[in-house]
Design a protein around this motif. Structure first.
Motif, PDB file in Angstrom:
ATOM      1  N   GLN A 176      35.834  25.069  31.498  1.00  0.00           N
ATOM      2  CA  GLN A 176      37.024  24.433  31.268  1.00  0.00           C
ATOM      3  C   GLN A 176      38.008  25.144  30.234  1.00  0.00           C
ATOM      4  OE1 GLN A 176      37.394  21.428  33.216  1.00  0.00           O
ATOM      5  NE2 GLN A 176      39.686  21.047  32.294  1.00  0.00           N
ATOM      6  N   VAL A 177      39.170  25.219  30.528  1.00  0.00           N
ATOM      7  CA  VAL A 177      40.035  25.847  29.495  1.00  0.00           C
ATOM      8  C   VAL A 177      41.470  24.965  29.336  1.00  0.00           C
ATOM      9  CG1 VAL A 177      39.308  28.268  30.152  1.00  0.00           C
ATOM     10  CG2 VAL A 177      41.310  27.169  31.168  1.00  0.00           C
ATOM     11  N   SER A 178      42.001  25.168  28.109  1.00  0.00           N
ATOM     12  CA  SER A 178      43.029  24.410  27.937  1.00  0.00           C
ATOM     13  C   SER A 178      44.312  25.310  27.807  1.00  0.00           C
ATOM     14  CB  SER A 178      43.121  23.662  26.587  1.00  0.00           C
ATOM     15  OG  SER A 178      42.628  24.317  25.687  1.00  0.00           O
ATOM     16  N   ALA A 179      45.502  24.572  27.717  1.00  0.00           N
ATOM     17  CA  ALA A 179      46.932  25.503  27.942  1.00  0.00           C
ATOM     18  C   ALA A 179      46.840  26.114  26.574  1.00  0.00           C
ATOM     19  CB  ALA A 179      48.031  24.396  28.001  1.00  0.00           C
ATOM     20  N   THR A 180      47.095  27.342  26.436  1.00  0.00           N
ATOM     21  CA  THR A 180      47.539  28.320  25.240  1.00  0.00           C
ATOM     22  C   THR A 180      45.987  28.718  24.816  1.00  0.00           C
ATOM     23  OG1 THR A 180      47.280  26.530  23.521  1.00  0.00           O
ATOM     24  CG2 THR A 180      49.617  26.870  24.527  1.00  0.00           C
ATOM     25  N   GLN A 181      44.940  28.532  25.490  1.00  0.00           N
ATOM     26  CA  GLN A 181      43.596  29.059  24.832  1.00  0.00           C
ATOM     27  C   GLN A 181      43.550  30.363  25.523  1.00  0.00           C
ATOM     28  OE1 GLN A 181      40.377  26.869  26.469  1.00  0.00           O
ATOM     29  NE2 GLN A 181      38.827  28.524  25.859  1.00  0.00           N
ATOM     30  N   ASP A 182      43.264  31.203  24.518  1.00  0.00           N
ATOM     31  CA  ASP A 182      42.866  32.798  24.734  1.00  0.00           C
ATOM     32  C   ASP A 182      41.786  33.124  25.791  1.00  0.00           C
ATOM     33  OD1 ASP A 182      45.196  33.192  23.184  1.00  0.00           O
ATOM     34  OD2 ASP A 182      44.101  33.806  21.532  1.00  0.00           O
ATOM     35  N   LEU A 183      42.069  33.630  26.858  1.00  0.00           N
ATOM     36  CA  LEU A 183      41.129  33.985  27.562  1.00  0.00           C
ATOM     37  C   LEU A 183      40.461  35.395  27.566  1.00  0.00           C
ATOM     38  CD1 LEU A 183      42.802  32.755  30.889  1.00  0.00           C
ATOM     39  CD2 LEU A 183      41.300  31.398  29.550  1.00  0.00           C
ATOM     40  N   VAL A 184      41.268  36.335  27.068  1.00  0.00           N
ATOM     41  CA  VAL A 184      40.885  37.829  26.963  1.00  0.00           C
ATOM     42  C   VAL A 184      41.792  38.366  25.957  1.00  0.00           C
ATOM     43  CG1 VAL A 184      41.162  39.940  28.365  1.00  0.00           C
ATOM     44  CG2 VAL A 184      40.328  38.222  29.541  1.00  0.00           C
ATOM     45  N   ILE A 185      41.446  39.390  25.262  1.00  0.00           N
ATOM     46  CA  ILE A 185      42.291  40.021  24.357  1.00  0.00           C
ATOM     47  C   ILE A 185      42.450  41.449  24.793  1.00  0.00           C
ATOM     48  CG2 ILE A 185      42.577  40.669  22.018  1.00  0.00           C
ATOM     49  CD1 ILE A 185      40.983  38.106  21.154  1.00  0.00           C
ATOM     50  N   LEU A 186      43.509  42.196  25.035  1.00  0.00           N
ATOM     51  CA  LEU A 186      43.706  43.283  25.461  1.00  0.00           C
ATOM     52  C   LEU A 186      44.157  44.090  24.240  1.00  0.00           C
ATOM     53  CD1 LEU A 186      46.079  43.131  28.345  1.00  0.00           C
ATOM     54  CD2 LEU A 186      43.700  43.249  28.591  1.00  0.00           C
ATOM     55  N   GLU A 187      43.627  45.324  24.106  1.00  0.00           N
ATOM     56  CA  GLU A 187      43.888  46.355  23.195  1.00  0.00           C
ATOM     57  C   GLU A 187      44.694  47.488  23.549  1.00  0.00           C
ATOM     58  OE1 GLU A 187      42.724  49.658  22.453  1.00  0.00           O
ATOM     59  OE2 GLU A 187      44.040  49.615  20.625  1.00  0.00           O
ATOM     60  N   SER A 188      45.816  47.766  23.038  1.00  0.00           N
ATOM     61  CA  SER A 188      46.826  48.721  23.466  1.00  0.00           C
ATOM     62  C   SER A 188      47.566  49.230  22.275  1.00  0.00           C
ATOM     63  CB  SER A 188      48.018  48.080  24.252  1.00  0.00           C
ATOM     64  OG  SER A 188      48.706  49.055  24.908  1.00  0.00           O
ATOM     65  N   MET A 189      47.639  50.565  22.110  1.00  0.00           N
ATOM     66  CA  MET A 189      48.282  51.272  20.883  1.00  0.00           C
ATOM     67  C   MET A 189      47.706  50.515  19.597  1.00  0.00           C
ATOM     68  SD  MET A 189      51.825  52.037  22.444  1.00  0.00           S
ATOM     69  CE  MET A 189      52.300  50.261  22.957  1.00  0.00           C
ATOM     70  N   LYS A 190      46.533  50.184  19.377  1.00  0.00           N
ATOM     71  CA  LYS A 190      46.009  49.663  18.180  1.00  0.00           C
ATOM     72  C   LYS A 190      46.300  48.334  17.838  1.00  0.00           C
ATOM     73  CE  LYS A 190      44.590  54.175  16.421  1.00  0.00           C
ATOM     74  NZ  LYS A 190      44.081  55.039  15.569  1.00  0.00           N
ATOM     75  N   MET A 191      46.768  47.562  18.974  1.00  0.00           N
ATOM     76  CA  MET A 191      47.281  46.269  18.708  1.00  0.00           C
ATOM     77  C   MET A 191      46.529  45.248  19.447  1.00  0.00           C
ATOM     78  SD  MET A 191      51.490  46.301  18.632  1.00  0.00           S
ATOM     79  CE  MET A 191      51.599  46.664  20.505  1.00  0.00           C
ATOM     80  N   GLU A 192      46.219  44.003  19.196  1.00  0.00           N
ATOM     81  CA  GLU A 192      45.347  43.213  19.761  1.00  0.00           C
ATOM     82  C   GLU A 192      46.450  42.200  20.651  1.00  0.00           C
ATOM     83  OE1 GLU A 192      42.545  41.330  17.594  1.00  0.00           O
ATOM     84  OE2 GLU A 192      41.787  43.172  16.790  1.00  0.00           O
ATOM     85  N   ILE A 193      46.279  42.101  22.106  1.00  0.00           N
ATOM     86  CA  ILE A 193      47.353  41.180  22.665  1.00  0.00           C
ATOM     87  C   ILE A 193      46.594  40.139  23.367  1.00  0.00           C
ATOM     88  CG2 ILE A 193      48.786  41.226  24.406  1.00  0.00           C
ATOM     89  CD1 ILE A 193      48.467  44.685  23.019  1.00  0.00           C
ATOM     90  N   PRO A 194      46.608  38.888  23.084  1.00  0.00           N
ATOM     91  CA  PRO A 194      45.673  37.951  23.699  1.00  0.00           C
ATOM     92  C   PRO A 194      46.616  37.491  25.000  1.00  0.00           C
ATOM     93  CG  PRO A 194      46.967  37.040  21.901  1.00  0.00           C
ATOM     94  CD  PRO A 194      47.336  38.322  21.965  1.00  0.00           C
ATOM     95  N   ILE A 195      45.736  37.171  26.136  1.00  0.00           N
ATOM     96  CA  ILE A 195      46.327  36.664  27.370  1.00  0.00           C
ATOM     97  C   ILE A 195      45.685  35.179  27.409  1.00  0.00           C
ATOM     98  CG2 ILE A 195      46.176  37.013  29.714  1.00  0.00           C
ATOM     99  CD1 ILE A 195      47.433  39.308  28.274  1.00  0.00           C
ATOM    100  N   SER A 196      46.517  34.382  27.484  1.00  0.00           N
ATOM    101  CA  SER A 196      46.154  32.945  27.351  1.00  0.00           C
ATOM    102  C   SER A 196      46.348  32.186  28.711  1.00  0.00           C
ATOM    103  CB  SER A 196      47.132  32.378  26.351  1.00  0.00           C
ATOM    104  OG  SER A 196      47.302  32.833  25.069  1.00  0.00           O
TER     105      SER A 196
END
Length: 72
Positions: free
Chosen positions: A22-42
């Protein structure tokens, strides 16, 4: 059902949820790494993670499906 897609290309650095969870709105599911930045996918709404289409270390392009949610 709603597909959650990558908003940019990058490597899957962390998977934070499991299928069937069960997940809630705005909960981070996955974190991507691109150009040394962390980008959460929610999650965009409350629901159940029906399918996770990536694993840690996978490379995704912008628009690739990362997960499928069933909204409640």
């Amino acid at each position: 059902m709603k597909e959650i897609v990558a908003n940019m290309a990058g490597s899957v650095w962390k998977v934070l949820v499991n299928e069937g969870e069960q997940v809630s709105a705005t909960q981070d599911l996955v974190i991507l790494e691109s150009m040394k930045m962390e980008i959460p996918i929610s999650a965009e709404a409350n629901g159940v993670l029906k399918e996770l289409k990536v694993q840690e270390g996978d490379f995704v392009d912008e628009g690739d499906v990362i997960a499928v949610l069933e909204y409640k």
